[in-house]
Enzyme design. Structure first.
Site, PDB file in Angstrom:
ATOM      1  N   CYS A  22      -5.249  -2.597   6.955  1.00 17.60           N
ATOM      2  CA  CYS A  22      -5.443  -1.538   5.957  1.00 17.60           C
ATOM      3  C   CYS A  22      -6.870  -1.011   5.918  1.00 17.60           C
ATOM      4  O   CYS A  22      -7.085   0.170   5.668  1.00 17.60           O
ATOM      5  CB  CYS A  22      -5.012  -2.025   4.570  1.00 17.60           C
ATOM      6  SG  CYS A  22      -6.117  -3.240   3.800  1.00 17.60           S
ATOM      7  N   CYS A  37      -5.949 -11.865   2.089  1.00 16.26           N
ATOM      8  CA  CYS A  37      -5.813 -10.903   0.992  1.00 16.26           C
ATOM      9  C   CYS A  37      -4.759 -11.347  -0.011  1.00 16.26           C
ATOM     10  O   CYS A  37      -4.991 -11.354  -1.220  1.00 16.26           O
ATOM     11  CB  CYS A  37      -5.473  -9.529   1.550  1.00 16.26           C
ATOM     12  SG  CYS A  37      -5.191  -8.281   0.268  1.00 16.26           S
TER      13      CYS A  37
END
Length: 381
Positions: free
Chosen positions: A216, A119
């Protein structure tokens, strides 16, 4: 009143009054205090919240994820308080292809990926810098616990955060070096307890907001919904010890990672840990903690080692240190002295436990990140 947390000189030198900074504002306490600190320095802060994943009301019942409506509301309220323009940008397709899809592929191959590495290097920081260029911002900033310092030339170095318990340089180690001169980490010189105390002193609404320890996009810790029910790694199978004795039944290999202790549901006199997965037989191999020990990472190690690894994807950082020594971290916050050979073949001075194919590996010289890669399995010793 003076700002309730010392502002480091390096940040003061970089952020002069009127400087335009694009801040990734998640709605958590760390990015909130970064916003307050930048505003105190007189910066013109623009705040963006990334839409990484599903923001529907059922995506995160506990409201723990950055991918929740509550997080967006918190970010919007914080931006309003400090007079920062705020917007939400949709990166869900980029996030799906660059982070979630590789994450699924790795688990289907019985490897242990770290999606935060992907990410930060493929989505968050490259897109932040692109947005900064579009809106005329010189810098981008986040609430990570790490530091960047100029090299004296055109580049910057990435350093560990002062708070070793919260240091996130490991997760930032694959951010393209060319982006680092544009990146600010206002909290890199602070400790977490100081950040919470400063947020409380400023009466920030998120001062006591809990932080999630989960991925997440998997806030509940159950990643099964990401996989097709017909995937081989979703099928239950046998749990066996190193000698092949059947000890129980697993739920599907995708639910486990090397080094995992909890959730095995096998009775034993001593705690058992996941040692590996056998895709061919759909077996989960378990053993004792000492069975996880690795003395060498690479194909040329001692014949006495229990498991071998090769780290691929070496990255040299600006201003890096010596080529043949450093610190390796096969797991976050676990520094070990090493001798570095060609192609990131690493000989560890002391054993580590639980290093698994698919994980990231980072090399440090002191506090400075000098390289890194990804662990992949080689033949067992």
């Amino acid at each position: 009143m003076p700002f309730p947390l010392p502002i480091p000189d390096d940040l003061r030198r970089a952020v002069t009054p009127g400087a335009r900074v694009l801040l990734a504002l998640s709605g958590g306490v760390d990015s909130a205090l970064a916003l307050a600190m930048l505003a105190d320095l007189g910066a013109e802060v623009l705040a963006v919240t990334f839409k990484n994943f599903c923001y529907g009301p059922n995506a995160d019942p506990g409201g723990k994820s950055c991918c929740s409506l509550d997080a967006i509301d918190d970010a919007r309220a914080l931006a309003t308080r400090f007079g920062a323009r705020h917007w939400v940008t949709d990166v869900s397709e980029m996030f799906r292809t660059q982070v979630i899809a590789p994450f699924v592929r790795e688990y289907e191959a019985a490897r242990t990926p770290n999606p935060c590495l992907a990410c930060n290097s493929q989505v968050r920081f490259p897109h932040l810098v692109r947005l900064a260029d579009q809106v005329g911002c010189e810098f981008v900033a986040t609430g990570h616990y790490a530091r960047t310092v100029p090299t004296g030339g055109p580049g910057s170095r990435l350093l560990r955060g002062v708070d070793r318990a919260k240091d996130q340089a490991y997760f930032l180690s694959q951010v393209p070096p060319a982006l680092l001169p544009r990146v600010l980490f206002p909290l890199g010189w602070a400790h977490k307890d100081e950040v919470r105390a400063a947020a409380a002193a400023l009466d920030l609404s998120v001062a006591r907001k809990p932080e999630s320890q989960e991925i997440c996009f998997v806030p509940t810790g159950n990643r099964a919904f990401l996989f097709d029910d017909t995937a081989a790694t979703a099928t239950p199978g046998e749990i066996v010890d190193r000698d092949g004795r059947v000890l129980g039944t697993h739920r599907g290999l995708l639910h486990y990672t090397v080094g995992q202790r909890r959730g095995l549901q096998v009775a034993a006199a001593r705690p058992l840990y996941v040692l590996g997965m056998d895709l061919r037989t759909n077996r989960l191999v378990v053993g004792y903690q000492e069975d996880l020990a690795v003395t060498t990472c690479g194909p040329m190690g001692s014949v006495r080692q229990r498991r071998t690894f090769l780290a691929r994807g070496r990255r040299r950082m600006a201003g890096s240190g010596p080529r043949r020594s450093g610190i390796a971290t096969p797991a976050p916050r676990a520094p070990l002295a090493v001798a570095v050979r060609r192609n990131l073949e690493l000989v560890l001075a002391t054993p580590v436990h639980g290093a698994a194919p698919g994980q990231g590996l980072v090399l440090f010289a002191g506090d400075m990140v000098v390289g890194g890669g990804r662990l992949v399995a080689s033949s067992p010793a």
